[in-house]
Design an enzyme around this catalytic site. Sequence first.
Site, PDB file in Angstrom:
ATOM      1  N   LYS A  65       9.044   2.936  10.957  1.00 21.26           N
ATOM      2  CA  LYS A  65       9.257   3.640   9.449  1.00 21.26           C
ATOM      3  C   LYS A  65       8.095   3.670   8.872  1.00 21.26           C
ATOM      4  O   LYS A  65       7.193   3.144   8.976  1.00 21.26           O
ATOM      5  CB  LYS A  65      10.478   2.574   8.942  1.00 21.26           C
ATOM      6  CG  LYS A  65       9.985   1.447   8.598  1.00 21.26           C
ATOM      7  CD  LYS A  65      11.297   0.500   8.189  1.00 21.26           C
ATOM      8  CE  LYS A  65      10.696  -1.061   7.509  1.00 21.26           C
ATOM      9  NZ  LYS A  65      11.641  -2.023   7.325  1.00 21.26           N
ATOM     10  N   TYR A 106     -13.370   5.906 -15.983  1.00 20.66           N
ATOM     11  CA  TYR A 106     -12.493   6.296 -17.028  1.00 20.66           C
ATOM     12  C   TYR A 106     -12.039   5.057 -17.858  1.00 20.66           C
ATOM     13  O   TYR A 106     -11.866   4.011 -17.585  1.00 20.66           O
ATOM     14  CB  TYR A 106     -11.124   6.786 -16.085  1.00 20.66           C
ATOM     15  CG  TYR A 106     -11.054   8.054 -15.617  1.00 20.66           C
ATOM     16  CD1 TYR A 106     -11.595   9.247 -16.325  1.00 20.66           C
ATOM     17  CD2 TYR A 106     -10.624   8.365 -14.266  1.00 20.66           C
ATOM     18  CE1 TYR A 106     -11.718  10.516 -15.566  1.00 20.66           C
ATOM     19  CE2 TYR A 106     -10.748   9.567 -13.743  1.00 20.66           C
ATOM     20  CZ  TYR A 106     -11.237  10.534 -14.227  1.00 20.66           C
ATOM     21  OH  TYR A 106     -11.292  11.840 -13.829  1.00 20.66           O
TER      22      TYR A 106
HETATM   23  C1  PLP Z   1      11.534  -2.990   8.084  1.00 15.87           C
HETATM   24  C2  PLP Z   1      12.404  -3.882   8.781  1.00 15.87           C
HETATM   25  C3  PLP Z   1      12.281  -4.635  10.003  1.00 15.87           C
HETATM   26  C4  PLP Z   1      10.857  -4.681  10.480  1.00 15.87           C
HETATM   27  O1  PLP Z   1      10.249  -6.243   9.901  1.00 15.87           O
HETATM   28  P1  PLP Z   1       8.810  -6.539  10.039  1.00 15.87           P
HETATM   29  O2  PLP Z   1       8.816  -7.787   8.994  1.00 15.87           O
HETATM   30  O3  PLP Z   1       8.015  -5.667   9.786  1.00 15.87           O
HETATM   31  O4  PLP Z   1       9.000  -7.040  11.444  1.00 15.87           O
HETATM   32  C5  PLP Z   1      13.105  -5.192  10.601  1.00 15.87           C
HETATM   33  N1  PLP Z   1      14.538  -4.936  10.293  1.00 15.87           N
HETATM   34  C6  PLP Z   1      14.906  -4.252   9.252  1.00 15.87           C
HETATM   35  C7  PLP Z   1      16.516  -4.266   8.940  1.00 15.87           C
HETATM   36  C8  PLP Z   1      13.915  -3.646   8.383  1.00 15.87           C
HETATM   37  O5  PLP Z   1      14.214  -3.004   7.259  1.00 15.87           O
END
Ligand code: PLP
Length: 370
Positions: A38, A264
Amino acid sequence: MSSVKETVLEINLAHLTHNYTYLKSKVGTNVKILAVVKASGYGSDAAIIAKHLEKIGADYFAVAYTSEGIVLREAGVKIPILVLHPQPVNFHKLIEYQLEPSLYSSRTLKEFIKTATTLNQKKYPIHIKFNSGLNRIGFNKNDVAWVSKELYDTNAIQVISLLSHLAASEDHNEKTFTLQQINTFKKMAEQLSDTLGYMPILHQSNTSGILNYPEAHFDMVRTGIGLYGYGNEAKYDRKLKPVASLKSVISQIHELEPGASLGYNRGFKATDYTKTATIPIGHADGISRQYGNKKGFVTINNKRAYILGNVCMDMIMVDVTDINCKEGDEAVIFSANHNAAKVAEHSGTISYELLTAISPRVKRVVIGKN
Ligand SMILES: *Cc1c(COP(=O)(O)O)cnc(C)c1O
């Protein structure tokens, strides 16, 4: 190693292979690996990461949203893709692209059965998400009875897996809570499978679950951050290799006399002679304003150069008073040697946020192919 000439994010596929192999060695040989890609593969490039992991044997992918799954299918990814947090408005598209939803509520379950039925689907693969204590998304304990019945009564969908998510798998002080979550998940899974008449694939562990809780490996594990080279703890970070390196160059050097200001809103005021380097990366590239005012730093010729004043949209200015450097020299924001977890920690955030913020404007370059 040659130095870069503009801001680039290098993606090292040899490091990805290393991390995949390491994480796989931590689970039983019959435990499947679901790779979480993701948020553009944690800020790198989802298609590049997924195509490589598919080649080296990953069993499953997960994304958060339907649109992210479509990107993978369009890149030619063939293996199953779990959509962790879909919305009903996208269910038609989700089925069109052969993505598999995690259904987490009465609304999503009912809507999905309706859509699958309308589209004449038979045994369309779905996943059921349980809430075992994170209280984010998922069915609760007292939903299990009616959910089981609903699933038993339809032919349009078939349950491939049951999943839940750990709240504090990286926190050793929360061991009692985590063991409770594991136990709750087991009980809910058993209750549902009793009605279904078979036991779907079970999965509950993220990266820290893999590393800290063998009792939560079940049939499959979901790893995100570990694949990208971070283990949420120094002892695991040493075993892993960061996949992404964010590098830039010094565009220009300025010398400030005492009393001069920088950037800035005159965010930094020199009290002494100060030499600064301007780097072409800013908050539009993913270096948020929270890294300004010395909370963040880059590494130039192996020395830390702290960000002075406010982060601009396209630039940061860093303190190079004590660093021997010139225009055109490389500035490393993070890399395999200068790990993003350290930069993140120094400015009060976590590797996940720093990595996933890198915007599409930053050019991606693949290195270490294998
Ligand atoms: C993002 C996510 C993961 C991955 O978690 P990590 O700590 O990056 O390994 C696993 N399960 C779910 C439901 C997630 O949302």
